[in-house]
Enzyme design. Structure first.
Site, mmCIF file in Angstrom:
data_model
loop_
_atom_site.group_PDB
_atom_site.id
_atom_site.type_symbol
_atom_site.label_atom_id
_atom_site.label_comp_id
_atom_site.label_asym_id
_atom_site.label_seq_id
_atom_site.Cartn_x
_atom_site.Cartn_y
_atom_site.Cartn_z
ATOM 1 C CG HIS A 55 27.495 13.170 -6.776
ATOM 2 N ND1 HIS A 55 26.703 12.917 -7.404
ATOM 3 C CD2 HIS A 55 27.549 12.447 -5.563
ATOM 4 C CE1 HIS A 55 25.803 12.224 -6.642
ATOM 5 N NE2 HIS A 55 26.349 11.735 -5.314
ATOM 6 C CG HIS A 57 28.523 9.880 -3.359
ATOM 7 N ND1 HIS A 57 27.360 10.758 -2.673
ATOM 8 C CD2 HIS A 57 29.497 10.205 -2.382
ATOM 9 C CE1 HIS A 57 27.949 11.355 -1.747
ATOM 10 N NE2 HIS A 57 29.099 11.163 -1.364
ATOM 11 C CG ASP A 59 24.242 6.078 -5.100
ATOM 12 O OD1 ASP A 59 25.535 6.859 -4.814
ATOM 13 O OD2 ASP A 59 23.254 6.552 -4.966
ATOM 14 C CG HIS A 114 25.252 15.246 -2.227
ATOM 15 N ND1 HIS A 114 24.658 14.815 -1.146
ATOM 16 C CD2 HIS A 114 25.830 14.295 -2.873
ATOM 17 C CE1 HIS A 114 24.626 13.335 -1.445
ATOM 18 N NE2 HIS A 114 25.261 13.020 -2.540
ATOM 19 C CG HIS A 169 18.585 8.755 -5.035
ATOM 20 N ND1 HIS A 169 18.791 7.528 -4.642
ATOM 21 C CD2 HIS A 169 19.921 9.554 -5.256
ATOM 22 C CE1 HIS A 169 20.487 7.466 -4.578
ATOM 23 N NE2 HIS A 169 20.701 8.563 -4.680
#
Ligand code: ZN
Length: 259
Positions: A55, A57, A59, A114, A169
């Site tokens: 995705h 994002h 990070d 998300h 994560h």
């Protein structure tokens, strides 16, 4: 034989490194930072042949431009989304990919919630699920919807329970803390928390986790359990109907208490 290892990045991200020794090529998943990837390649004499992106994002994609410049002919697979630049191979639901340098093939699963265009890659008994499912938890809702995330998690719940889930994560202990609010009497959960504490105290990752364990301990995959539903209803202050409502109450509950 596929080997998968984490490259830690930032505070708590894992960039997954896939290789098939004795081959010298490798693949990484969600390189939010190029530096730790390039250091690993140089230390181990590996060549990066492909990147998988779940995705948009920062990070997860922040290292793409630098990796593309440093690695000739790099293939970059990810969801069709204008917010993700540098893709060479946009993929959609059901697409099979075989990254160069690996014998393994991966199927694309669209897992929105998300974010609206989040995907996962499933192959070789492994699911790279980005920020959709976490060990003992799930991602927050950003630009997707609660209903989408509930559906995506139900899709994951229906996969082979032997699947290893590689999330992006290390949030497991915090997630287990919340899970114990939801199911305080679960001995399986208590045991998992004890195991995770021990793993973390040795400085080791708690990821990947087996889907079978998630199904027994992750409240966001247990919305059909009467005890989980009752706990979500206590938080919501009203009766809840169906997985989507129970999931939404749980996710909002966790949003109020934890990161
Ligand atoms: Zn994310």
């Amino acid at each position: 034989m596929l080997q998968i290892r984490p490259i830690p990045a930032f505070e708590d991200n894992y960039i997954w490194l896939l290789s098939e020794p004795p081959g010298q090529t490798c693949v990484v998943v969600d390189p939010g930072d190029a530096d730790p990837v390039l250091e690993t390649l140089s230390r181990e004499g590996l060549q990066l042949a492909a990147v998988l992106v779940t995705h948009h994002h920062g990070d997860h994609v922040g290292g793409l431009a630098e990796l593309r410049d440093a690695c000739p002919d790099l293939r970059i697979y990810g969801p069709k989304d204008p917010r993700i630049r540098h893709l060479t191979d946009p993929v959609v639901e059901g697409d099979w990919i075989q990254p160069p340098g690996l014998a393994s093939r991966f199927r694309t699963l669209e897992l929105p919630g998300h974010t609206s265009s989040h995907i996962g890659f499933l192959g070789d008994g492994c699911l790279f699920c980005g920020d959709t499912l976490f060990a003992a938890g799930c991602g927050r809702v950003f630009d997707g919807t609660f209903e989408q995330l509930a559906d995506s998690l139900r899709r994951i719940a229906d996969l082979d329970p032997e699947t290893l889930c590689y999330c992006a994560h290390e949030y497991t202990l915090a997630n287990l803390g919340f899970a114990r609010w939801v199911e305080p009497d679960s001995p399986t959960l208590a045991q998992r928390e004890q195991d995770a504490r021990q793993t973390r105290s040795q400085g080791l990752p708690t990821v990947p986790s087996r889907l079978a364990l998630e199904l027994m301990t992750n409240p966001f995959l247990r919305t059909g359990e009467p005890g989980v539903k009752a706990a979500a209803e206590r938080f919501a202050g009203r009766p809840l109907q169906g997985h989507g409502e129970v999931f939404t109450a749980l996710r909002r509950w966790k949003d109020t208490r934890y990161d």
